[in-house]
Every structure is written in structure tokens, then in C-alpha cells.
Scaffold this motif. Structure first.
Motif, PDB file in Angstrom:
ATOM      1  N   SER A  16       0.810  -1.218   0.000  1.00  0.00           N
ATOM      2  CA  SER A  16       0.000   0.000   0.000  1.00  0.00           C
ATOM      3  C   SER A  16       0.845   1.271   0.000  1.00  0.00           C
ATOM      4  O   SER A  16       0.311   2.376  -0.131  1.00  0.00           O
ATOM      5  N   LEU A  17       2.150   1.131   0.132  1.00  0.00           N
ATOM      6  CA  LEU A  17       3.057   2.284   0.154  1.00  0.00           C
ATOM      7  C   LEU A  17       3.783   2.445  -1.174  1.00  0.00           C
ATOM      8  O   LEU A  17       3.864   3.539  -1.726  1.00  0.00           O
ATOM      9  N   ASN A  18       4.336   1.358  -1.709  1.00  0.00           N
ATOM     10  CA  ASN A  18       5.153   1.439  -2.920  1.00  0.00           C
ATOM     11  C   ASN A  18       4.303   1.577  -4.175  1.00  0.00           C
ATOM     12  O   ASN A  18       3.148   1.149  -4.221  1.00  0.00           O
ATOM     13  N   SER A  19       4.901   2.171  -5.203  1.00  0.00           N
ATOM     14  CA  SER A  19       4.256   2.260  -6.504  1.00  0.00           C
ATOM     15  C   SER A  19       4.847   1.197  -7.423  1.00  0.00           C
ATOM     16  O   SER A  19       5.903   0.636  -7.143  1.00  0.00           O
ATOM     17  N   ALA A  20       4.166   0.940  -8.518  1.00  0.00           N
ATOM     18  CA  ALA A  20       4.627  -0.077  -9.470  1.00  0.00           C
ATOM     19  C   ALA A  20       5.324   0.604 -10.641  1.00  0.00           C
ATOM     20  O   ALA A  20       4.697   1.358 -11.392  1.00  0.00           O
ATOM     21  N   GLY A  21       6.636   0.354 -10.765  1.00  0.00           N
ATOM     22  CA  GLY A  21       7.366   0.861 -11.913  1.00  0.00           C
ATOM     23  C   GLY A  21       7.865   2.279 -11.804  1.00  0.00           C
ATOM     24  O   GLY A  21       8.345   2.850 -12.787  1.00  0.00           O
ATOM     25  N   TYR A  22       7.778   2.884 -10.612  1.00  0.00           N
ATOM     26  CA  TYR A  22       8.276   4.242 -10.403  1.00  0.00           C
ATOM     27  C   TYR A  22       9.156   4.277  -9.161  1.00  0.00           C
ATOM     28  O   TYR A  22       9.011   3.464  -8.252  1.00  0.00           O
ATOM     29  N   SER A  23      10.046   5.236  -9.128  1.00  0.00           N
ATOM     30  CA  SER A  23      11.004   5.323  -8.030  1.00  0.00           C
ATOM     31  C   SER A  23      10.332   5.754  -6.728  1.00  0.00           C
ATOM     32  O   SER A  23       9.624   6.759  -6.677  1.00  0.00           O
ATOM     33  N   ASP A  24      10.564   4.977  -5.680  1.00  0.00           N
ATOM     34  CA  ASP A  24      10.207   5.342  -4.310  1.00  0.00           C
ATOM     35  C   ASP A  24      11.493   5.314  -3.496  1.00  0.00           C
ATOM     36  O   ASP A  24      12.162   4.275  -3.431  1.00  0.00           O
ATOM     37  N   SER A  25      11.846   6.443  -2.899  1.00  0.00           N
ATOM     38  CA  SER A  25      13.157   6.539  -2.256  1.00  0.00           C
ATOM     39  C   SER A  25      13.092   7.523  -1.094  1.00  0.00           C
ATOM     40  O   SER A  25      12.024   8.006  -0.717  1.00  0.00           O
ATOM     41  N   TYR A  26      14.264   7.821  -0.495  1.00  0.00           N
ATOM     42  CA  TYR A  26      14.388   8.748   0.629  1.00  0.00           C
ATOM     43  C   TYR A  26      13.422   8.438   1.778  1.00  0.00           C
ATOM     44  O   TYR A  26      12.679   9.312   2.244  1.00  0.00           O
ATOM     45  N   PRO A  27      13.394   7.214   2.287  1.00  0.00           N
ATOM     46  CA  PRO A  27      12.474   6.910   3.390  1.00  0.00           C
ATOM     47  C   PRO A  27      12.964   7.482   4.717  1.00  0.00           C
ATOM     48  O   PRO A  27      14.173   7.594   4.953  1.00  0.00           O
ATOM     49  N   SER A  28      12.046   7.833   5.590  1.00  0.00           N
ATOM     50  CA  SER A  28      12.423   8.263   6.939  1.00  0.00           C
ATOM     51  C   SER A  28      11.235   8.084   7.874  1.00  0.00           C
ATOM     52  O   SER A  28      10.083   7.973   7.440  1.00  0.00           O
ATOM     53  N   TRP A  29      11.526   8.083   9.170  1.00  0.00           N
ATOM     54  CA  TRP A  29      10.525   7.895  10.218  1.00  0.00           C
ATOM     55  C   TRP A  29      10.169   9.225  10.867  1.00  0.00           C
ATOM     56  O   TRP A  29      11.041  10.087  11.052  1.00  0.00           O
ATOM     57  N   SER A  30       8.925   9.375  11.273  1.00  0.00           N
ATOM     58  CA  SER A  30       8.565  10.480  12.150  1.00  0.00           C
ATOM     59  C   SER A  30       9.133  10.204  13.544  1.00  0.00           C
ATOM     60  O   SER A  30       9.514   9.077  13.861  1.00  0.00           O
ATOM     61  N   SER A  31       9.161  11.207  14.395  1.00  0.00           N
ATOM     62  CA  SER A  31       9.793  11.058  15.709  1.00  0.00           C
ATOM     63  C   SER A  31       9.052  10.069  16.606  1.00  0.00           C
ATOM     64  O   SER A  31       9.648   9.493  17.514  1.00  0.00           O
ATOM     65  N   ASN A  32       7.741   9.870  16.366  1.00  0.00           N
ATOM     66  CA  ASN A  32       7.007   8.890  17.173  1.00  0.00           C
ATOM     67  C   ASN A  32       6.954   7.511  16.522  1.00  0.00           C
ATOM     68  O   ASN A  32       6.356   6.580  17.071  1.00  0.00           O
ATOM     69  N   GLY A  33       7.559   7.376  15.334  1.00  0.00           N
ATOM     70  CA  GLY A  33       7.643   6.086  14.661  1.00  0.00           C
ATOM     71  C   GLY A  33       6.369   5.632  13.994  1.00  0.00           C
ATOM     72  O   GLY A  33       6.300   4.504  13.496  1.00  0.00           O
ATOM     73  N   HIS A  34       5.352   6.495  13.916  1.00  0.00           N
ATOM     74  CA  HIS A  34       4.071   6.081  13.346  1.00  0.00           C
ATOM     75  C   HIS A  34       3.857   6.559  11.912  1.00  0.00           C
ATOM     76  O   HIS A  34       2.847   6.204  11.295  1.00  0.00           O
ATOM     77  N   TRP A  35       4.779   7.354  11.387  1.00  0.00           N
ATOM     78  CA  TRP A  35       4.606   7.856  10.029  1.00  0.00           C
ATOM     79  C   TRP A  35       5.880   7.651   9.231  1.00  0.00           C
ATOM     80  O   TRP A  35       6.975   8.020   9.667  1.00  0.00           O
ATOM     81  N   ILE A  36       5.736   7.042   8.066  1.00  0.00           N
ATOM     82  CA  ILE A  36       6.845   6.876   7.126  1.00  0.00           C
ATOM     83  C   ILE A  36       6.696   7.954   6.053  1.00  0.00           C
ATOM     84  O   ILE A  36       5.629   8.105   5.453  1.00  0.00           O
TER      85      ILE A  36
END
Length: 505
Positions: free
Chosen positions: A417-437
Motif C-alpha cells: 500500500s506504500l510502494n508504486s509499481a514501476g516508479y522510483s520510491d526513495s528517501y524513506p524516513s521515520w517520524s519522531s514517534n515512529g508512526h509515520w513513514i
């Protein structure tokens, strides 16, 4: 004379206000309509997303080339109901929206949409906006840059308040540029523990240096030392000490004419270094000449430094032009223990073996509770922002017990439900409470990277949604990519002019 960098956005804000005032606040829903029996094709796609309880209004629109008018009716669990619409856009006043969020915590806002096409009203299947009680960090920052930068002129690092639409500038490359022919690049903004009293960003080429804020005091340092191959890049602040891990890289770019990935960023050489802010000293973490090390990140307890490390090229490829071998370079994820008392690092441990599956890791980030590890994964290289096959991967760290994890043994979290098909998904990071990517994705048009968020709770991830904007059409005429998005719990309070003074010293 200094150029005013905001005239476009000032005019846009005025135009939006005039347009809203001319539309009326609360249009009537159509008295009759044809049932479409489908969800509306709104942009951004906010159908059935999960959002934090403090996010800015999720404004959206129907395609302007297909529809004449759009009306939306929003209903909260306690029965509050209101309609919005102006042309093909739905723009909700901030005060109205936050009242609805407060009334919907732990529940959902129901959204009904009508669109007028060729004079006929269509009613679409209703959808919900789920509102969770876990807030998102109030601020984030990013670099705004053209999607293909063989050359560039103006560049800025900006910060955005996620609870409103306020965007302000942290720094731009015009105020201190003293060599127009050479140009100036600004990048790698980074913060200690999501706060801004200890932070940094790099200035390269004209008037170069690393601008470091140490307990709100600004200075400019040169991280290049006689024993390092370069200054620092891709910084990561230690969570408790005035220490910053960097990669020291000789980085190059290639601009493809036929390859669909368009741009390749690669290192001719790269090492791992540690900078001590208090003593202005640089030490070597690792400098193996047969491998490349990049993208350091600390564990939240500061006891481990994670980074990406390439495997040596086969003997027959060594010494050849990297432009012919870059697609064969792949990175694994490793870590070293760290002794805070002595600043000594332990032996290297292989944490995630991506190469065994013919893959390559980049941009690792450990969750604030230390339980999960995010990274971008592609077939080769370490700059997946331009690779169509790049996806975000999340693995539980509890599965690592000294033996390298692989795709088959890591039990990765389902990020469908997060990644796309065939397009770049990059630069991941966490929110300070760990509940949001948070991550950057090119899924909308394959050219511009835009910021997305997804709710994370105990290993479950909900549908990703685009960062809301006051005008949902902004992404069709803002010709900039959002680069290196970083969460912050507070804004940078040092002004552009204050930052610029360190270049006079």
C-alpha cells in the motif's frame, strides 16, 4: 539587488483567495445526478487514506480537462456536515478542517463527491478519510531542485508546517554565491533528534563549506582533511553527542539519453568518517579501497552505526571506466558497534545481504523504537531516486541475531500500500514517534519527486498519501522536485541572512 524569491507564490495566494471568495463558501449538492458506481478520480488520491490528527486540509480536484465543476460533502462521526467546491477544486478552510479532525479522532470523515461533466452531474461512491490519534511531526524540510540538473541556477532548502500550508525558506544559493560561472549547490540538510538547535547543511562549489549549527551557534567548517578523499556528505547526527557520521565521496553523475532511468549518480571512491563538533576533528571509520561506503545512520540509542557497503567488483571489471561498470555495483547493509566513552568502533557486521538476491540497498533508517529498519532497494547502485525499480523495504530488526538477513529470512513488512509499481520510491524516513513513514516518489508523472506519507502501526502500513497543498494543482505547475525530505519537531529559527554571515568570515 536581491531577487524576491516569493513573488510567484504571493500572486498564487492572492489568486486562490480571490477565487475562493468568488465561489461562495458552501455550494449546494446537485438536486439530481447519475450514479457513477466508482470512486472519484481525484488528485491527489485521498480515497480511503489514513491521516494524522493534525495534518493540513486534504484539498483535491477533479481533472480540469474532463469536468466543469466539483462539489464535495464532508460528514464527521458526530453529524457535522459541510460542502465545499470551487470550479473543479475542493479547498477546505484550515479552521473547518481541524474542527473536523478533532471530531473524527479514532474514526473517519465521510466524503461524497459530485462532478459535472458535459453538463451532467455524476455522483461517485463515497470514501472515508480515517483519522488516527497519532500526530505527525509538525515540520519537515526539503531541497527544491529541477528534476534534471545538468546545470542549475536557483536552488533552495525550504521548511513546511504540516499542520498548515506555511512554507518558509531555510537557505538559498544566491545570497552567498560569489562565482556565477561556477554556480553553487546546497544540500544534505540534517538534524539531531529531529530538533534544529543542532543541524547542518552543505554548500558546494562557489563559497563552499559545511554550515553547522551547534546549540544555535552558526559556523562554517571545511571537513576535508589531508587524510580524507573529500569533505563530508550524507550526514547523520549521533542521537546524544556532538558527533556526525559522514560518507567521504568522490561522486559523479551521468545523464543518459536512452536509459529510462535518465540520471545515474555513482561514487568513484567513498569512505566512512566521523566528525567531532566539539574538537573540529575528523577520524576514519573505514576506508577500504576495494569497496564503497555510503549513507550512514545511527541507531536511536547511539550504540550502532549502520551504512551501505558495496561488494568488490569481479577481478575482470576492476580498473575499468566506471561508466561501463556502474550497473554492476551493488550494496549490502552493514553496521558497527560504537563505544561512546572511547569513540571506538567495533568490527563490521553484515546485517542485510541484498547482493545475494541481485539487489542493492541505499538510505537506511532505524525506527525511533529500534525495532524496524527502513531502506530503499533497487537492482544496482546507491542513488535510487532515479531508478524505476526502486521500492521502500521495511524489516524487523529483532530477526537479526548476528547472521545476515536476506529477503527470504528478514520477514519484510508488507508495503504494497506504500510502494508504486514501476516508479522510483526513495528517501524513506521515520517520524519522531515512529508512526509515520515519509518518502519521495515519482509515481505521479515519472519526472518530479513528491512527498508521500503512510501510517505505520505495529508492522502494519496503510495507503500512502501525498503531502497536502493549499492549491491541489500546484504540482502541475511547480517545476521542482522535493529532494531529501526530513522530519523536524520544530522549525529552523535562524534566518537566511543569519546563515549567510558565516560566509563573510
Amino acid at each position: 539587488m536581491k531577487r524576491d524569491i516569493y513573488p510567484y507564490f504571493q500572486l498564487l495566494a492572492i489568486a486562490v483567495m480571490l477565487l475562493l471568495s468568488s465561489c461562495g463558501n458552501h455550494p449546494d449538492v446537485p438536486s439530481s445526478s447519475k450514479e457513477a458506481k466508482s470512486l472519484p478520480a481525484i488528485f491527489p488520491d485521498y480515497c480511503n487514506v489514513t491521516v494524522p490528527c493534525n495534518i493540513a486540509p486534504l484539498n483535491f480536484m477533479l481533472p480540469a480537462d474532463e469536468y466543469e465543476t466539483c462539489v464535495a460533502r464532508l460528514t464527521t462521526p458526530d453529524g457535522q456536515q459541510q460542502t465545499y467546491g470551487c470550479g473543479v477544486k475542493v479547498q477546505i478552510p484550515e479552521s473547518d478542517w481541524h474542527t473536523m479532525l478533532d471530531a473524527s479522532k479514532g474514526k473517519s470523515i465521510k466524503v461524497e463527491v459530485w462532478g459535472q461533466k458535459a453538463g451532467e452531474w455524476l455522483s461517485y461512491s463515497p470514501f472515508e478519510i480515517h483519522v488516527v490519534e497519532d500526530p505527525i511531526d509538525e515540520y519537515l524540510s526539503y531541497r527544491l531542485i529541477e528534476p534534471s540538473y545538468v546545470a542549475w541556477t536557483y536552488m533552495e532548502i525550504a521548511q513546511r508546517n504540516l499542520t498548515t500550508f506555511e512554507e518558509t525558506q531555510i537557505f538559498n544559493n544566491e545570497i552567498t554565491m560569489n562565482d556565477r560561472e561556477k554556480g553553487q549547490c546546497i544540500n544534505c540538510h540534517s538534524y539531531q533528534n529531529y530538533k534544529t538547535d543542532n543541524m547542518l547543511f552543505h554548500v558546494r562549489l562557489s563559497n563552499s563549506g559545511t554550515v553547522i549549527v551547534d546549540d544555535s551557534k552558526v559556523s562554517r567548517v571545511n571537513l576535508k582533511r589531508p587524510y580524507t578523499i573529500s569533505g563530508g556528505a550524507y550526514p547523520s547526527w549521533h542521537p546524544t553527542e556532538k558527533l556526525i557520521a559522514f560518507a567521504a565521496c568522490r561522486t559523479r553523475q551521468a545523464f543518459h539519453t536512452a536509459n529510462p532511468n535518465k540520471i545515474e549518480v555513482y561514487d568513484e571512491a567513498s569512505d566512512m568518517i566521523l566528525y567531532d563538533v566539539k574538537t573540529d576533528s575528523v577520524s576514519i571509520v573505514c576506508n577500504d579501497t576495494t569497496t564503497l561506503e555510503v549513507y550512514p545512520t545511527w541507531s536511536p540509542d547511539g550504540k550502532y552505526l549502520y551504512y551501505c557497503k558495496s561488494v568488490p567488483l569481479p577481478e575482470e571489471m576492476r580498473g575499468k571506466d566506471i561508466r561501463t561498470t556502474y550497473s554492476k555495483i551493488q550494496y549490502n547493509l552493514v553496521r558497527r558497534s560504537f563505544d561512546l566513552a572511547t569513540h571506538a568502533f567495533g568490527e563490521e557486521e553484515l546485517v542485510y545481504d541484498a547482493v545475494s538476491a541481485n539487489k542493492s540497498v541505499s538510505l537506511p533508517r532505524v525506527s525511533p523504537d529500534g525495532r524496524y529498519l527502513l531502506f530503499a532497494l533497487g537492482q544496482y547502485g546507491c542513488f535510487h531516486s532515479r531508478h524505476h525499480d526502486a521500492d521502500i523495504v521495511c524489516i524487523p530488526l529483532e530477526g537479526y541475531a548476528g547472521t545476515a538477513l536476506t529477503w527470504d529470512t528478514a520477514s519484510p513488512v508488507d508495503l504494497t500500500s506504500l510502494n508504486s509499481a514501476g516508479y522510483s520510491d526513495s528517501y524513506p524516513s521515520w517520524s519522531s514517534n515512529g508512526h509515520w513513514i515519509m518518502f519521495a516518489s515519482r509515481r505521479d508523472d515519472d519526472n518530479y519527486s513528491r512527498i508521500y506519507f503512510a501510517y505505520f502501526n505495529n508492522g502494519k502500513v496503510q495507503k500512502a498519501f501525498m503531502m497536502p497543498q493549499e492549491d491541489p494543482e500546484i504540482h502541475t505547475f511547480l517545476l521542482k522536485s522535493y529532494n531529501r525530505p526530513e522530519f523536524m519537531v520544530e522549525p529552523v529559527r535562524i534566518s537566511v541572512n543569519e546563515f549567510s554571515k558565516v560566509f563573510d568570515k
